[in-house]
Design an enzyme around this catalytic site. Structure first.
Site, PDB file in Angstrom:
ATOM      1  CE  LYS A 184      -2.123   2.699   2.930  1.00  0.00           C
ATOM      2  NZ  LYS A 184      -2.052   3.914   2.129  1.00  0.00           N
ATOM      3  CD  GLU A 259      13.411   1.184   9.101  1.00  0.00           C
ATOM      4  OE1 GLU A 259      13.828   2.215   9.670  1.00  0.00           O
ATOM      5  OE2 GLU A 259      14.039   0.121   9.097  1.00  0.00           O
ATOM      6  CB  CYS A 293      12.899   9.338   7.949  1.00  0.00           C
ATOM      7  SG  CYS A 293      13.964   8.379   6.895  1.00  0.00           S
ATOM      8  CD  GLU A 391       9.290  13.017  11.694  1.00  0.00           C
ATOM      9  OE1 GLU A 391       8.182  12.488  11.812  1.00  0.00           O
ATOM     10  OE2 GLU A 391      10.251  12.495  11.105  1.00  0.00           O
TER      11      GLU A 391
HETATM   12  P1  NAD Z   1       1.980   8.333   7.889  1.00  0.00           P
HETATM   13  O1  NAD Z   1       2.355   7.532   9.078  1.00  0.00           O
HETATM   14  O2  NAD Z   1       0.862   9.288   8.019  1.00  0.00           O
HETATM   15  O3  NAD Z   1       1.587   7.365   6.658  1.00  0.00           O
HETATM   16  C1  NAD Z   1       2.448   6.364   6.193  1.00  0.00           C
HETATM   17  C2  NAD Z   1       1.614   5.280   5.520  1.00  0.00           C
HETATM   18  O4  NAD Z   1       0.768   4.677   6.488  1.00  0.00           O
HETATM   19  C3  NAD Z   1       0.714   5.771   4.397  1.00  0.00           C
HETATM   20  O5  NAD Z   1       0.646   4.792   3.390  1.00  0.00           O
HETATM   21  C4  NAD Z   1      -0.636   5.892   5.092  1.00  0.00           C
HETATM   22  O6  NAD Z   1      -1.734   5.783   4.215  1.00  0.00           O
HETATM   23  C5  NAD Z   1      -0.576   4.710   6.040  1.00  0.00           C
HETATM   24  N1  NAD Z   1      -1.446   4.821   7.212  1.00  0.00           N
HETATM   25  C6  NAD Z   1      -1.919   5.943   7.797  1.00  0.00           C
HETATM   26  N2  NAD Z   1      -2.718   5.617   8.835  1.00  0.00           N
HETATM   27  C7  NAD Z   1      -2.733   4.267   8.907  1.00  0.00           C
HETATM   28  C8  NAD Z   1      -3.346   3.336   9.777  1.00  0.00           C
HETATM   29  N3  NAD Z   1      -4.137   3.716  10.779  1.00  0.00           N
HETATM   30  N4  NAD Z   1      -3.128   2.019   9.583  1.00  0.00           N
HETATM   31  C9  NAD Z   1      -2.320   1.599   8.581  1.00  0.00           C
HETATM   32  N5  NAD Z   1      -1.717   2.436   7.709  1.00  0.00           N
HETATM   33  C10 NAD Z   1      -1.914   3.761   7.885  1.00  0.00           C
HETATM   34  O7  NAD Z   1       3.317   9.024   7.433  1.00  0.00           O
HETATM   35  P2  NAD Z   1       3.512  10.091   6.283  1.00  0.00           P
HETATM   36  O8  NAD Z   1       3.000  11.388   6.768  1.00  0.00           O
HETATM   37  O9  NAD Z   1       2.970   9.520   5.015  1.00  0.00           O
HETATM   38  O10 NAD Z   1       5.117  10.112   6.165  1.00  0.00           O
HETATM   39  C11 NAD Z   1       5.928  10.883   6.955  1.00  0.00           C
HETATM   40  C12 NAD Z   1       6.496  10.092   8.111  1.00  0.00           C
HETATM   41  O11 NAD Z   1       7.227   8.965   7.641  1.00  0.00           O
HETATM   42  C13 NAD Z   1       7.489  10.894   8.922  1.00  0.00           C
HETATM   43  O12 NAD Z   1       7.242  10.691  10.281  1.00  0.00           O
HETATM   44  C14 NAD Z   1       8.839  10.306   8.528  1.00  0.00           C
HETATM   45  O13 NAD Z   1       9.854  10.470   9.481  1.00  0.00           O
HETATM   46  C15 NAD Z   1       8.485   8.879   8.318  1.00  0.00           C
HETATM   47  N6  NAD Z   1       9.476   8.199   7.479  1.00  0.00           N
HETATM   48  C16 NAD Z   1      10.359   7.328   8.080  1.00  0.00           C
HETATM   49  C17 NAD Z   1      11.339   6.694   7.321  1.00  0.00           C
HETATM   50  C18 NAD Z   1      12.306   5.735   7.949  1.00  0.00           C
HETATM   51  O14 NAD Z   1      12.907   4.946   7.223  1.00  0.00           O
HETATM   52  N7  NAD Z   1      12.504   5.740   9.259  1.00  0.00           N
HETATM   53  C19 NAD Z   1      11.422   6.944   5.947  1.00  0.00           C
HETATM   54  C20 NAD Z   1      10.515   7.832   5.366  1.00  0.00           C
HETATM   55  C21 NAD Z   1       9.547   8.457   6.151  1.00  0.00           C
END
Ligand code: NAD
Length: 487
Positions: A184, A259, A293, A391
């Site tokens: 997804k 992650e 991230c 963050e």
């Molecule tokens: P997010 O957590 O809002 O969403 C990430 C994914 O999870 C999306 O596909 C979203 O649709 C899905 N999602 C949202 N709610 C969900 C739920 N209740 N159940 C299952 N899936 C759900 O994150 P974002 O805003 O899309 O991305 C930014 C975040 O990602 C930042 O916190 C960043 O630090 C982190 N990030 C971490 C890494 C790493 O490797 N550590 C890499 C890239 C981004």
């Protein structure tokens, strides 16, 4: 738009879904690219059923490992052959400058070649065990060994900040391990997923092995996490949602790799190569408008060079050219969405109310698109400032002075996150001591934003669970069985 890109956009709109309509927006222009139906829980159920059936049939997991390797290698080549289209779609969706998008696409192709190599090297360990007091003799011998087996059906959920990169970092090891998956992408950036799905089939991955569902997190994502037939979820995204994934996985005790977010510190000492440290600390937070991230959002500088570093990072931030993929010379992309813009500006406005000093930036750029000027903030209260502690995921850096190693390390480690940390110093012993003392999953000594497919990646504390990349990356899709054979 190229013909491949338009066919991808068209295919997206024709997908089946039971949920509401999702609009894809170009973050550099705020214009609508297209709309598509939210997959909804029924699509997730169908995808899990297809993954389960393909796994049970052995159509992928039981073929010779070197054959799986060839398919993965071919997929890497296909990504390279479609590099222009991928870069175009990634730029359109996530606002990246084309050069940056192209560089990322080549890295993505490499994930498949790297993990192709591991397919033939998944081995257990043999143990010779002797026990005293066997039934018919003074001791008993056992030939004992472990075998590595795929988890079976896995859910792969990833965010919008580097869509193709995050997809490949999960799909490649999952395929190499022999898993079947439900994948997804983030609802904001679904375009590259459609092309990747097409090429996965073209490379020869059998139907049902990698199943893409494109929908909201709260619907499609949550349905994957809750599904009893999904044995493992690998998730990249925010810490907040990571916790939901862990809670949602509890019912069938799914294994999880998470992650998550970060608030990564960068330490700059007076003996560092200051020009390099200032340049890298600037790019380390402003690249992709801080939507990385590992971005170094808290910079700590030895007091004797503090003013110089603050001035240097501010100057670079002021001069970076912001723009979308079609803006000549653009170096820094927009924020991905209106929601992300509101989030970043909310932190900046809160900081102003708290009395922080905005040295440079601190405002939305007066043009179409979700652009925030690279922002340098000082005079924050580390104990109470939300801007400093949480963050932001935007181009906002706080800079504070320190006097000695202990103070620097204490400030750097005073966070619930632990993704990455960086130290700039030419004192070799100090550098390695910092490598030990900084409480983060990844520490850069005189380097920042480094990455290799072979090197484990992942955070400590609330920045994650488990690692991706390297052998640990594929191990995340394998379980260990122990077999005892009495001799
Ligand atoms: P997010 O957590 O809002 O969403 C990430 C994914 O999870 C999306 O596909 C979203 O649709 C899905 N999602 C949202 N709610 C969900 C739920 N209740 N159940 C299952 N899936 C759900 O994150 P974002 O805003 O899309 O991305 C930014 C975040 O990602 C930042 O916190 C960043 O630090 C982190 N990030 C971490 C890494 C790493 O490797 N550590 C890499 C890239 C981004």
């Amino acid at each position: 738009m190229s013909s491949v890109a338009s066919s991808v956009v068209e295919a997206l709109t024709k997908r089946h879904g039971t949920g509401e309509t999702i609009t894809v927006v170009d973050p550099a222009t705020e214009e609508r690219i297209t709309e598509f139906p939210d997959a909804g829980p029924e699509a997730v159920n169908a995808a899990v059923a297809a993954a389960k059936a393909s796994y049970a049939s052995g159509v992928w997991t039981d073929i010779p490992a070197r054959q799986r390797a060839k398919v993965l290698w071919r997929l890497g080549d296909l990504i390279d052959e479609h590099a222009e289209a991928f870069a175009e779609l990634e730029s359109l969706d996530a606002g990246m400058p084309p050069a940056q998008a192209k560089m990322i696409v080549s890295t993505c192709a490499e994930f498949f070649r790297y993990y192709a190599g591991w397919c033939t090297k998944i081995n257990g360990t043999a143990y010779q065990v002797q026990m005293e007091g066997g039934v018919n003799s003074t001791h008993a011998n056992f030939h004992t060994y472990t075998v590595k087996e795929p988890y079976g059906v896995v859910g792969l959920i990833y965010p919008w900040n580097g869509p193709l990169f995050n997809a490949c970092a999960k799909v490649a090891p999952a395929l190499a391990a022999g898993c079947s998956s439900v994948v997804k992408p983030a609802e904001e950036t679904p375009l590259t997923a459609v092309l990747l799905e097409r090429l996965i089939a073209e490379a020869g991955v059998p139907e049902g092995v990698a199943n893409f569902v494109i929908g909201y997190g709260a619907t499609a994502g949550a349905a994957i996490t809750a599904h009893p037939d999904v044995e493992k979820v690998a998730f990249t995204g925010s810490t907040e949602v990571g916790k939901e994934i862990m809670r949602g996985s509890a019912d069938n005790l799914k294994k999880v790799t998470l992650e998550l977010g970060g608030k990564s510190p960068v330490l700059i000492y007076e003996d560092a190569d200051l020009d390099m440290a200032i340049m890298m600390a600037s790019m380390g937070i402003f690249v992709h408008s801080g939507q990385g991230c590992v971005c170094g959002s808290r910079v700590f500088v030895q007091r004797s060079v503090y003013e110089r570093v603050v001035a240097g990072i501010s100057m670079i931030g002021e001069n970076l050219v912001l723009g979308g993929p079609r803006d000549e010379g653009a170096m820094i992309s927009p924020l991905v969405s209106a929601k992300q813009l509101d989030r970043v500006m909310g932190y900046i406005e809160q900081g102003k109310r708290d009395g922080v000093e905005i040295v440079s930036g601190g405002y939305r750029v007066d043009r179409k698109g979700y652009f925030v000027k690279p922002t340098v903030v000082t005079n924050v209260d580390p104990a109470t400032s939300r801007l400093y502690r949480e963050e932001i995921f935007g181009p906002v850096v706080t800079i504070l002075p320190f006097d000695d190693d202990d103070e620097a390390v204490a400030m750097a480690n005073d966070t619930s996150y632990g993704l990455a940390a960086t130290a700039w110093t030419t004192n070799l012993a100090r550098a390695h001591n910092l490598g030990r003392r900084l409480n983060a999953g990844m520490v850069g000594l005189n380097c920042q934003l480094t990455f290799d497919h072979n090197v484990p990646f992942g955070g400590y504390k609330q920045s994650g669970v488990g690692k991706e990349f390297g052998y640990e990356g594929i191990e995340g899709y394998l379980k260990t069985k122990t077999v005892w054979a009495a001799l």
